[in-house]
Design a protein around this motif. Structure first.
Motif, PDB file in Angstrom:
ATOM      1  N   ASN A 181      -2.940  -7.204  15.054  1.00  0.00           N
ATOM      2  CA  ASN A 181      -1.633  -6.562  15.226  1.00  0.00           C
ATOM      3  C   ASN A 181      -1.567  -5.769  16.525  1.00  0.00           C
ATOM      4  O   ASN A 181      -0.552  -5.790  17.232  1.00  0.00           O
ATOM      5  CB  ASN A 181      -1.342  -5.641  14.039  1.00  0.00           C
ATOM      6  CG  ASN A 181      -0.819  -6.393  12.834  1.00  0.00           C
ATOM      7  OD1 ASN A 181       0.015  -7.286  12.965  1.00  0.00           O
ATOM      8  ND2 ASN A 181      -1.306  -6.053  11.655  1.00  0.00           N
ATOM      9  N   GLY A 282      11.494  -3.837   3.578  1.00  0.00           N
ATOM     10  CA  GLY A 282      10.921  -2.726   4.330  1.00  0.00           C
ATOM     11  C   GLY A 282      11.918  -1.603   4.552  1.00  0.00           C
ATOM     12  O   GLY A 282      11.572  -0.417   4.440  1.00  0.00           O
ATOM     13  N   TYR A 308       3.857   2.875  -0.658  1.00  0.00           N
ATOM     14  CA  TYR A 308       3.312   2.188   0.523  1.00  0.00           C
ATOM     15  C   TYR A 308       2.302   1.101   0.144  1.00  0.00           C
ATOM     16  O   TYR A 308       2.398  -0.028   0.638  1.00  0.00           O
ATOM     17  CB  TYR A 308       2.685   3.212   1.467  1.00  0.00           C
ATOM     18  CG  TYR A 308       2.112   2.593   2.716  1.00  0.00           C
ATOM     19  CD1 TYR A 308       2.945   2.080   3.710  1.00  0.00           C
ATOM     20  CD2 TYR A 308       0.733   2.507   2.903  1.00  0.00           C
ATOM     21  CE1 TYR A 308       2.421   1.496   4.850  1.00  0.00           C
ATOM     22  CE2 TYR A 308       0.202   1.927   4.042  1.00  0.00           C
ATOM     23  CZ  TYR A 308       1.051   1.421   5.010  1.00  0.00           C
ATOM     24  OH  TYR A 308       0.529   0.845   6.132  1.00  0.00           O
ATOM     25  N   PRO A 309       1.325   1.376  -0.751  1.00  0.00           N
ATOM     26  CA  PRO A 309       0.396   0.297  -1.138  1.00  0.00           C
ATOM     27  C   PRO A 309       1.103  -0.889  -1.789  1.00  0.00           C
ATOM     28  O   PRO A 309       0.746  -2.043  -1.535  1.00  0.00           O
ATOM     29  CB  PRO A 309      -0.560   0.984  -2.122  1.00  0.00           C
ATOM     30  CG  PRO A 309      -0.492   2.428  -1.764  1.00  0.00           C
ATOM     31  CD  PRO A 309       0.921   2.663  -1.341  1.00  0.00           C
ATOM     32  N   CYS A 312       2.827  -3.022   0.849  1.00  0.00           N
ATOM     33  CA  CYS A 312       1.826  -3.762   1.633  1.00  0.00           C
ATOM     34  C   CYS A 312       1.270  -4.944   0.852  1.00  0.00           C
ATOM     35  O   CYS A 312       1.131  -6.052   1.382  1.00  0.00           O
ATOM     36  CB  CYS A 312       0.695  -2.820   2.052  1.00  0.00           C
ATOM     37  SG  CYS A 312       1.153  -1.617   3.305  1.00  0.00           S
ATOM     38  N   TYR A 315       3.991  -7.638   0.459  1.00  0.00           N
ATOM     39  CA  TYR A 315       4.171  -8.367   1.723  1.00  0.00           C
ATOM     40  C   TYR A 315       3.025  -9.359   1.952  1.00  0.00           C
ATOM     41  O   TYR A 315       3.249 -10.537   2.256  1.00  0.00           O
ATOM     42  CB  TYR A 315       4.257  -7.363   2.868  1.00  0.00           C
ATOM     43  CG  TYR A 315       3.803  -7.891   4.203  1.00  0.00           C
ATOM     44  CD1 TYR A 315       4.604  -8.738   4.952  1.00  0.00           C
ATOM     45  CD2 TYR A 315       2.552  -7.535   4.716  1.00  0.00           C
ATOM     46  CE1 TYR A 315       4.182  -9.221   6.171  1.00  0.00           C
ATOM     47  CE2 TYR A 315       2.123  -8.018   5.933  1.00  0.00           C
ATOM     48  CZ  TYR A 315       2.941  -8.862   6.657  1.00  0.00           C
ATOM     49  OH  TYR A 315       2.507  -9.341   7.854  1.00  0.00           O
ATOM     50  N   ALA A 316       1.785  -8.896   1.773  1.00  0.00           N
ATOM     51  CA  ALA A 316       0.630  -9.759   2.028  1.00  0.00           C
ATOM     52  C   ALA A 316       0.581 -10.919   1.038  1.00  0.00           C
ATOM     53  O   ALA A 316       0.307 -12.065   1.410  1.00  0.00           O
ATOM     54  CB  ALA A 316      -0.657  -8.940   1.955  1.00  0.00           C
TER      55      ALA A 316
END
Length: 329
Positions: A181, A282, A308-309, A312, A315-316
């Protein structure tokens, strides 16, 4: 071909992609899509099994004959996918591409050397129940190696999340993702920084007598940086997924031909829809986070430990499923 869990293991790809300039031949007829199989086969290649199987075949005349027959059958099946009119056009106007289409072997191999274990296994899995006799001796040998490693070929991938262990390896993988990234977003970040620096410099030179220059530089460069971030973000996501599919090899995140090839299997339209959905999620997450931050301490803990976790992981996992299926999310 799908495994017993319903996930695609192998898909058939159309061998011609027409561009404005000339047709491009995609010689890999059978594409191995299962991430578990791809990872295991990648490990076999790393351990030198391409060379070992090449030596085994050179010492076995029958295996070599079966291998040559597999090449010819692979090319024949690839040509059969192309309509006759398109095939005639290709032969008349693009003879070099027609030669690649009709004469190259498994995965586009020229000659009889083993090019890739993934393509051979894909060919074997796709055709082993439909052809009499040996389909692909190299693909069969790879399958046998996987079975010896106690891997089931009919049920190799499911929806269960991996165990949260091997923290050292997970930390290294996370560091690799950060590096990828960082590299991909250097240019957008630098554009925004340069825009901010230039706008501040304009103030130091002219003061605020002409604030238009300040705001024009700041907003203009910020917009350009944001656009670049979106574009590079599109590539960075595919790069990270390609790295994961290649046993976390950092170099795989910068193999642009593989990255674009991966995305062509899904389609840019489908990928862009997914990307926009992730952006919307997001934004919603940011709105929720801002409201929770108004709650002293407790709100911050909820954001850090839950919101937040979850975003993430969502998304992953959605990205992994998108690229693992290559057919449907």
């Amino acid at each position: 071909r799908r495994c017993l869990a319903g996930h695609p293991q192998v898909i058939v790809t159309y061998p011609i992609q027409w561009t404005r300039e000339e047709p491009a031949i995609f010689p890999t007829l059978y594409w191995l899509t299962c991430p578990a199989l791809r990872q295991k086969v990648g490990s076999l290649e790393t351990d030198g099994w391409i060379k070992r199987l090449q030596h085994r075949m050179e010492a076995d005349i029958n295996m070599a004959k079966q291998w040559e027959k597999a090449h010819d059958e692979y090319a024949r099946q690839r040509v059969q996918l192309v309509p006759q009119a398109e095939l005639v056009l290709l032969r008349e106007q693009y003879p070099a591409q027609a030669q690649v289409l009709e004469e190259t072997g498994i995965g586009g191999a020229r000659g009889r050397g083993i090019k890739c274990l993934h393509t051979n296994l894909a060919h074997y899995l796709a055709e082993r129940g439909r052809q009499m006799g040996k389909v692909n001796p190299i693909g069969e040998a790879v399958a046998q190696l996987l079975i010896e490693q106690e891997m089931r070929l009919d049920f190799c991938y499911d929806d269960e999340l991996p165990d949260f262990d091997m923290l050292g390896e997970m930390f290294v993988d996370g560091l690799k993702v950060f590096i990828v990234n960082f590299i991909y977003f250097i240019i957008p970040t630098m554009v925004i920084i340069i825009g901010g620096w230039a706008s501040i410099s304009s103030v130091s030179v002219t003061g605020m007598a002409n604030p238009t220059v300040f705001f024009a530089l700041l907003s203009g460069m910020s917009i350009i940086g944001l656009i670049l971030a979106i574009v590079f973000g599109l590539i960075a996501i595919i790069a990270i997924v390609n790295m994961a599919l290649n046993d976390s090899a950092l170099g795989a995140a910068f193999r642009f031909s593989e990255i674009l090839e991966q995305n062509s299997m899904i389609g840019w339209g489908k990928y862009l829809i997914w990307y926009l959905v992730m952006i919307v999620i997001g934004v919603i997450g940011c709105i929720i986070t801002n409201f929770l931050n108004l709650i002293p301490l407790l709100g911050i803990l909820i954001v850090i430990l839950a919101i937040y976790p979850y975003i993430c992981i969502f998304y992953a996992r959605s990205a992994a499923l998108l690229f693992a299926s290559n057919v449907e999310i």
